[in-house]
Write a protein that holds these residues in place. Sequence first.
Motif, PDB file in Angstrom:
ATOM      1  N   LYS A  85      36.176  48.558  55.412  1.00  0.00           N
ATOM      2  CA  LYS A  85      36.769  47.762  54.347  1.00  0.00           C
ATOM      3  C   LYS A  85      37.629  46.616  54.882  1.00  0.00           C
ATOM      4  O   LYS A  85      37.907  45.655  54.181  1.00  0.00           O
ATOM      5  CB  LYS A  85      37.607  48.653  53.431  1.00  0.00           C
ATOM      6  CG  LYS A  85      36.780  49.723  52.719  1.00  0.00           C
ATOM      7  CD  LYS A  85      37.657  50.601  51.852  1.00  0.00           C
ATOM      8  CE  LYS A  85      36.833  51.693  51.174  1.00  0.00           C
ATOM      9  NZ  LYS A  85      37.656  52.578  50.308  1.00  0.00           N
ATOM     10  N   LYS A 154      40.550  41.553  48.443  1.00  0.00           N
ATOM     11  CA  LYS A 154      40.563  42.851  49.102  1.00  0.00           C
ATOM     12  C   LYS A 154      39.479  43.797  48.614  1.00  0.00           C
ATOM     13  O   LYS A 154      39.255  44.855  49.214  1.00  0.00           O
ATOM     14  CB  LYS A 154      41.921  43.519  48.926  1.00  0.00           C
ATOM     15  CG  LYS A 154      42.289  43.802  47.470  1.00  0.00           C
ATOM     16  CD  LYS A 154      43.676  44.422  47.381  1.00  0.00           C
ATOM     17  CE  LYS A 154      44.070  44.725  45.944  1.00  0.00           C
ATOM     18  NZ  LYS A 154      45.429  45.332  45.862  1.00  0.00           N
ATOM     19  N   HIS A 155      38.797  43.440  47.541  1.00  0.00           N
ATOM     20  CA  HIS A 155      37.735  44.298  47.011  1.00  0.00           C
ATOM     21  C   HIS A 155      36.341  43.803  47.402  1.00  0.00           C
ATOM     22  O   HIS A 155      35.348  44.231  46.793  1.00  0.00           O
ATOM     23  CB  HIS A 155      37.834  44.373  45.481  1.00  0.00           C
ATOM     24  CG  HIS A 155      39.135  44.912  44.978  1.00  0.00           C
ATOM     25  ND1 HIS A 155      39.537  46.215  45.166  1.00  0.00           N
ATOM     26  CD2 HIS A 155      40.150  44.311  44.302  1.00  0.00           C
ATOM     27  CE1 HIS A 155      40.742  46.406  44.621  1.00  0.00           C
ATOM     28  NE2 HIS A 155      41.129  45.270  44.094  1.00  0.00           N
ATOM     29  N   LEU A 158      33.624  46.394  47.820  1.00  0.00           N
ATOM     30  CA  LEU A 158      33.076  47.017  46.617  1.00  0.00           C
ATOM     31  C   LEU A 158      31.927  46.177  46.062  1.00  0.00           C
ATOM     32  O   LEU A 158      30.895  46.721  45.656  1.00  0.00           O
ATOM     33  CB  LEU A 158      34.172  47.177  45.564  1.00  0.00           C
ATOM     34  CG  LEU A 158      33.715  47.734  44.207  1.00  0.00           C
ATOM     35  CD1 LEU A 158      33.101  49.119  44.377  1.00  0.00           C
ATOM     36  CD2 LEU A 158      34.882  47.780  43.228  1.00  0.00           C
ATOM     37  N   TRP A 213      33.181  44.111  37.559  1.00  0.00           N
ATOM     38  CA  TRP A 213      34.150  44.748  38.439  1.00  0.00           C
ATOM     39  C   TRP A 213      35.110  43.728  39.023  1.00  0.00           C
ATOM     40  O   TRP A 213      36.305  44.003  39.193  1.00  0.00           O
ATOM     41  CB  TRP A 213      33.419  45.491  39.560  1.00  0.00           C
ATOM     42  CG  TRP A 213      33.020  46.868  39.144  1.00  0.00           C
ATOM     43  CD1 TRP A 213      31.794  47.290  38.707  1.00  0.00           C
ATOM     44  CD2 TRP A 213      33.871  48.018  39.084  1.00  0.00           C
ATOM     45  NE1 TRP A 213      31.825  48.622  38.388  1.00  0.00           N
ATOM     46  CE2 TRP A 213      33.086  49.109  38.619  1.00  0.00           C
ATOM     47  CE3 TRP A 213      35.214  48.245  39.388  1.00  0.00           C
ATOM     48  CZ2 TRP A 213      33.600  50.387  38.445  1.00  0.00           C
ATOM     49  CZ3 TRP A 213      35.718  49.536  39.220  1.00  0.00           C
ATOM     50  CH2 TRP A 213      34.927  50.577  38.748  1.00  0.00           C
ATOM     51  N   ARG A 214      34.598  42.542  39.324  1.00  0.00           N
ATOM     52  CA  ARG A 214      35.474  41.485  39.848  1.00  0.00           C
ATOM     53  C   ARG A 214      36.532  41.102  38.818  1.00  0.00           C
ATOM     54  O   ARG A 214      37.703  40.922  39.152  1.00  0.00           O
ATOM     55  CB  ARG A 214      34.635  40.262  40.218  1.00  0.00           C
ATOM     56  CG  ARG A 214      35.406  39.200  41.003  1.00  0.00           C
ATOM     57  CD  ARG A 214      34.541  37.973  41.206  1.00  0.00           C
ATOM     58  NE  ARG A 214      33.356  38.261  42.012  1.00  0.00           N
ATOM     59  CZ  ARG A 214      33.340  38.267  43.324  1.00  0.00           C
ATOM     60  NH1 ARG A 214      34.431  37.976  44.009  1.00  0.00           N
ATOM     61  NH2 ARG A 214      32.220  38.516  43.968  1.00  0.00           N
ATOM     62  N   LEU A 217      39.103  44.099  38.496  1.00  0.00           N
ATOM     63  CA  LEU A 217      39.995  44.330  39.638  1.00  0.00           C
ATOM     64  C   LEU A 217      40.782  43.096  40.056  1.00  0.00           C
ATOM     65  O   LEU A 217      41.867  43.221  40.611  1.00  0.00           O
ATOM     66  CB  LEU A 217      39.179  44.836  40.839  1.00  0.00           C
ATOM     67  CG  LEU A 217      38.444  46.165  40.620  1.00  0.00           C
ATOM     68  CD1 LEU A 217      37.552  46.460  41.805  1.00  0.00           C
ATOM     69  CD2 LEU A 217      39.461  47.292  40.415  1.00  0.00           C
ATOM     70  N   ASN A 218      40.201  41.941  39.788  1.00  0.00           N
ATOM     71  CA  ASN A 218      40.860  40.706  40.220  1.00  0.00           C
ATOM     72  C   ASN A 218      40.506  39.590  39.227  1.00  0.00           C
ATOM     73  O   ASN A 218      39.662  38.750  39.523  1.00  0.00           O
ATOM     74  CB  ASN A 218      40.381  40.335  41.632  1.00  0.00           C
ATOM     75  CG  ASN A 218      41.199  39.198  42.218  1.00  0.00           C
ATOM     76  OD1 ASN A 218      42.173  38.752  41.632  1.00  0.00           O
ATOM     77  ND2 ASN A 218      40.769  38.719  43.359  1.00  0.00           N
TER      78      ASN A 218
END
Length: 224
Positions: A85, A154-155, A158, A213-214, A217-218
């Motif tokens: 990661k 940071k994701h 994913l 998801w983006r 999460l952000n």
Amino acid sequence: MEKFLIISHIVCGGTVLTIGLIQMLNRKGGKNHIILGKIYVGAMWWICLSALSIITFYRFSAFLMVIAVLTFHTSFVGVRVLKRKKIGTEKWYDWAVAIATILFGIGLVSYGGYLYFHTTQTILAILCAVFGILTLKNGSDDLRFFMKPKTVDKHWWLYQHIGAMGGSYIAAITAFAVQNPNIFLPNSSNQWLLWILPGIVGTPIISIATKRWRKKLNPASATM
């Protein structure tokens, strides 16, 4: 041994198709998702190994060769991003898989060129070229990321995980469709479409899932 390889290949293919569908509904990151994910990847890798064994020891098949490489590469990347990661933590085998994928892509494009100019298998030649370019791009994208990683949120891992595992599932659906063309396009001269339709349908779905998801999460990067 050939019979065992073929039967186990089919069983693992059915396992992958079933688990992939379940994983779409599972809570991401949950215990069931992780356990089924490991089974999914194990089945994927046996699909690859059994296909290469059949090609090497019994009979050559361009179809099995393409599917073997695509399923291995996508599932390998999907697993590895969960282990690295932090950008810049690639291992030598990450580089090796990327380079091997690139070389396979070049070889497949070359094979397509040979078929086009020296045989009458025009459709197969075009399919080899298309999948060769796709494979070459996948490996090249990995290599570029290793050499010059971009600044990402940071994701990032994913999003790559979703794309890679989604790609492996598309490859599995493609394999099933191409091996059973009369189920989807019975007695049709356009059964070659089964090579590309899963990708045409599945790629936008993966893109939508990644964007969701983006955004979740952000949110600031959702419009990027």
